[in-house]
Design an enzyme around this catalytic site. Structure first.
Site, PDB file in Angstrom:
ATOM      1  N   LYS A  13       0.831  -1.212   0.000  1.00  0.00           N
ATOM      2  CA  LYS A  13       0.000   0.000   0.000  1.00  0.00           C
ATOM      3  C   LYS A  13       0.865   1.263   0.000  1.00  0.00           C
ATOM      4  O   LYS A  13       0.613   2.192  -0.747  1.00  0.00           O
ATOM      5  CB  LYS A  13      -0.926   0.028   1.237  1.00  0.00           C
ATOM      6  CG  LYS A  13      -1.926  -1.109   1.289  1.00  0.00           C
ATOM      7  CD  LYS A  13      -2.931  -0.926   2.426  1.00  0.00           C
ATOM      8  CE  LYS A  13      -2.305  -0.896   3.804  1.00  0.00           C
ATOM      9  NZ  LYS A  13      -1.691  -2.156   4.237  1.00  0.00           N
ATOM     10  N   ARG A  88      -9.426   0.808   8.842  1.00  0.00           N
ATOM     11  CA  ARG A  88      -9.046  -0.573   9.128  1.00  0.00           C
ATOM     12  C   ARG A  88     -10.123  -1.286   9.929  1.00  0.00           C
ATOM     13  O   ARG A  88      -9.963  -2.464  10.244  1.00  0.00           O
ATOM     14  CB  ARG A  88      -7.756  -0.578   9.951  1.00  0.00           C
ATOM     15  CG  ARG A  88      -6.478  -0.821   9.155  1.00  0.00           C
ATOM     16  CD  ARG A  88      -5.322  -0.610  10.099  1.00  0.00           C
ATOM     17  NE  ARG A  88      -4.131  -1.307   9.792  1.00  0.00           N
ATOM     18  CZ  ARG A  88      -3.031  -0.749   9.288  1.00  0.00           C
ATOM     19  NH1 ARG A  88      -3.034   0.517   8.911  1.00  0.00           N
ATOM     20  NH2 ARG A  88      -1.937  -1.451   9.135  1.00  0.00           N
ATOM     21  N   ARG A 127      11.713  -6.354   5.122  1.00  0.00           N
ATOM     22  CA  ARG A 127      11.519  -4.941   4.803  1.00  0.00           C
ATOM     23  C   ARG A 127      12.462  -4.033   5.601  1.00  0.00           C
ATOM     24  O   ARG A 127      12.706  -4.262   6.783  1.00  0.00           O
ATOM     25  CB  ARG A 127      10.060  -4.575   5.105  1.00  0.00           C
ATOM     26  CG  ARG A 127       9.737  -3.126   4.806  1.00  0.00           C
ATOM     27  CD  ARG A 127       8.275  -2.930   4.685  1.00  0.00           C
ATOM     28  NE  ARG A 127       7.570  -2.982   5.956  1.00  0.00           N
ATOM     29  CZ  ARG A 127       6.289  -2.650   6.076  1.00  0.00           C
ATOM     30  NH1 ARG A 127       5.594  -2.280   5.019  1.00  0.00           N
ATOM     31  NH2 ARG A 127       5.702  -2.711   7.241  1.00  0.00           N
ATOM     32  N   ARG A 160      11.490  -1.842  11.053  1.00  0.00           N
ATOM     33  CA  ARG A 160      10.453  -1.442  12.001  1.00  0.00           C
ATOM     34  C   ARG A 160      10.335  -2.487  13.101  1.00  0.00           C
ATOM     35  O   ARG A 160      10.403  -3.675  12.831  1.00  0.00           O
ATOM     36  CB  ARG A 160       9.107  -1.314  11.264  1.00  0.00           C
ATOM     37  CG  ARG A 160       8.959   0.005  10.549  1.00  0.00           C
ATOM     38  CD  ARG A 160       7.763   0.049   9.642  1.00  0.00           C
ATOM     39  NE  ARG A 160       6.526  -0.479  10.198  1.00  0.00           N
ATOM     40  CZ  ARG A 160       5.338  -0.383   9.585  1.00  0.00           C
ATOM     41  NH1 ARG A 160       5.241   0.238   8.419  1.00  0.00           N
ATOM     42  NH2 ARG A 160       4.261  -0.883  10.131  1.00  0.00           N
ATOM     43  N   ARG A 171      -0.196  -8.946  13.498  1.00  0.00           N
ATOM     44  CA  ARG A 171      -0.775  -7.962  12.566  1.00  0.00           C
ATOM     45  C   ARG A 171      -1.628  -8.647  11.504  1.00  0.00           C
ATOM     46  O   ARG A 171      -2.667  -8.125  11.107  1.00  0.00           O
ATOM     47  CB  ARG A 171       0.341  -7.140  11.905  1.00  0.00           C
ATOM     48  CG  ARG A 171       0.973  -6.164  12.888  1.00  0.00           C
ATOM     49  CD  ARG A 171       2.302  -5.659  12.391  1.00  0.00           C
ATOM     50  NE  ARG A 171       2.197  -4.797  11.238  1.00  0.00           N
ATOM     51  CZ  ARG A 171       3.190  -4.595  10.364  1.00  0.00           C
ATOM     52  NH1 ARG A 171       4.340  -5.215  10.502  1.00  0.00           N
ATOM     53  NH2 ARG A 171       3.021  -3.771   9.363  1.00  0.00           N
TER      54      ARG A 171
HETATM   55  P1  AMP Z   1       1.078   0.551   9.003  1.00  0.00           P
HETATM   56  O1  AMP Z   1       2.264   1.428   8.811  1.00  0.00           O
HETATM   57  O2  AMP Z   1      -0.099   0.967   8.177  1.00  0.00           O
HETATM   58  O3  AMP Z   1       1.407  -0.913   8.846  1.00  0.00           O
HETATM   59  O4  AMP Z   1       0.609   0.745  10.543  1.00  0.00           O
HETATM   60  C1  AMP Z   1       1.458   0.418  11.620  1.00  0.00           C
HETATM   61  C2  AMP Z   1       0.644   0.274  12.883  1.00  0.00           C
HETATM   62  O5  AMP Z   1      -0.009   1.504  13.194  1.00  0.00           O
HETATM   63  C3  AMP Z   1      -0.478  -0.757  12.817  1.00  0.00           C
HETATM   64  O6  AMP Z   1      -0.037  -2.075  13.051  1.00  0.00           O
HETATM   65  C4  AMP Z   1      -1.406  -0.246  13.919  1.00  0.00           C
HETATM   66  O7  AMP Z   1      -0.904  -0.572  15.210  1.00  0.00           O
HETATM   67  C5  AMP Z   1      -1.294   1.269  13.751  1.00  0.00           C
HETATM   68  N1  AMP Z   1      -2.313   1.748  12.789  1.00  0.00           N
HETATM   69  C6  AMP Z   1      -2.101   2.265  11.551  1.00  0.00           C
HETATM   70  N2  AMP Z   1      -3.254   2.598  10.961  1.00  0.00           N
HETATM   71  C7  AMP Z   1      -4.237   2.278  11.843  1.00  0.00           C
HETATM   72  C8  AMP Z   1      -5.657   2.359  11.806  1.00  0.00           C
HETATM   73  N3  AMP Z   1      -6.314   2.825  10.736  1.00  0.00           N
HETATM   74  N4  AMP Z   1      -6.338   1.957  12.912  1.00  0.00           N
HETATM   75  C9  AMP Z   1      -5.708   1.499  14.005  1.00  0.00           C
HETATM   76  N5  AMP Z   1      -4.363   1.363  14.090  1.00  0.00           N
HETATM   77  C10 AMP Z   1      -3.636   1.755  13.018  1.00  0.00           C
END
Ligand code: AMP
Length: 217
Positions: A13, A88, A127, A160, A171
């Site tokens: 994404k 989400r 990654r 990360r 996740r």
């Molecule tokens: P990402 O970079 O999109 O993989 O997000 C990393 C982490 O941020 C996720 O595993 C969640 O803990 C938190 N996070 C990101 N977007 C959301 C969302 N829309 N709702 C809740 N937690 C989020």
């Protein structure tokens, strides 16, 4: 154009959103990046979010929605945006609908990037991200020219914390339970467009652009 990139963690994404935003001249709104910015600045929201992010869980809806709402209300999003990682949950999807209504806008489309779990695990565990410009790399599939160094800005690359094996599993579980039901939700609203996310990066971009160009803003 208000577009959502929907897909599991590691489906690409972020990479695709960057490319689409450049092509379409739209701002990239990534909830994960917004949270990581709060973590870096050690804000109260960042401290709260860390406890969830580190476990691979979702940050509670109320704070997530408030954070994204604030971002979408800024002037650069007036002509549209590409949302990456938000919504989400069902509650977030409903809040987004309301927010767009308040802004006098509507969702143009939802682009779902399908990738099987075994591929996601392979992608996420290798990654690496640039600490400075957030550009993504992969130790095997798209390594930087110089080890640990970003090709674009010479920033330091890092892994990360939530790309560690145990957290990746959490996740993916969270994705299947809480986020995947949105596929059906947006299908029902006639907004869902699926692409195969398990092909080359350029081909995925082409598929996404073909769909977007067919949508009415
Ligand atoms: P990402 O970079 O999109 O993989 O997000 C990393 C982490 O941020 C996720 O595993 C969640 O803990 C938190 N996070 C990101 N977007 C959301 C969302 N829309 N709702 C809740 N937690 C989020």
């Amino acid at each position: 154009m208000y577009l959502i990139l929907l897909g599991p963690p590691g489906s690409g994404k972020g990479t695709q959103a960057e490319r689409l935003c450049k092509q379409l001249d739209l701002p990239h709104v990534a909830s994960g990046d917004l949270f990581r910015d709060h973590l870096k600045r050690e804000t109260d929201l960042g401290k709260l979010a860390r406890s969830y992010i580190d476990k691979g869980q979702l940050v509670p809806d109320d704070v997530t929605i408030a954070m994204v709402k604030e971002r979408l209300s800024r002037s650069d999003c007036r002509g549209g945006t590409i949302l990456d990682g938000f919504p989400r949950t069902q509650a977030q999807a409903e809040a987004l609908d309301l927010l767009l209504q308040e802004l006098g806008q509507q969702l143009t489309g939802v682009l779902f990037m399908a990738v099987p779990d075994d591929v996601l695990i392979e992608r996420l565990s290798g990654r690496r991200i640039c600490r400075n410009c957030q550009a993504p790399y992969h130790v095997l599939f798209s390594p930087p020219r110089e080890a640990q160094t970003c090709d674009l800005c010479s920033g330091e690359l890092y892994q990360r914390d939530d790309d560690q094996p145990e957290t990746i599993k959490a996740r993916l579980d969270v994705y299947h339970k809480q986020t995947a039901p949105l596929i059906k939700f947006y299908k029902g609203a006639n907004l869902l467009h699926e692409v195969d996310g398990n092909i080359g990066i350029d081909q995925v971009t082409d598929s996404l652009l073909t769909i977007i160009r067919s949508l009415q803003p």
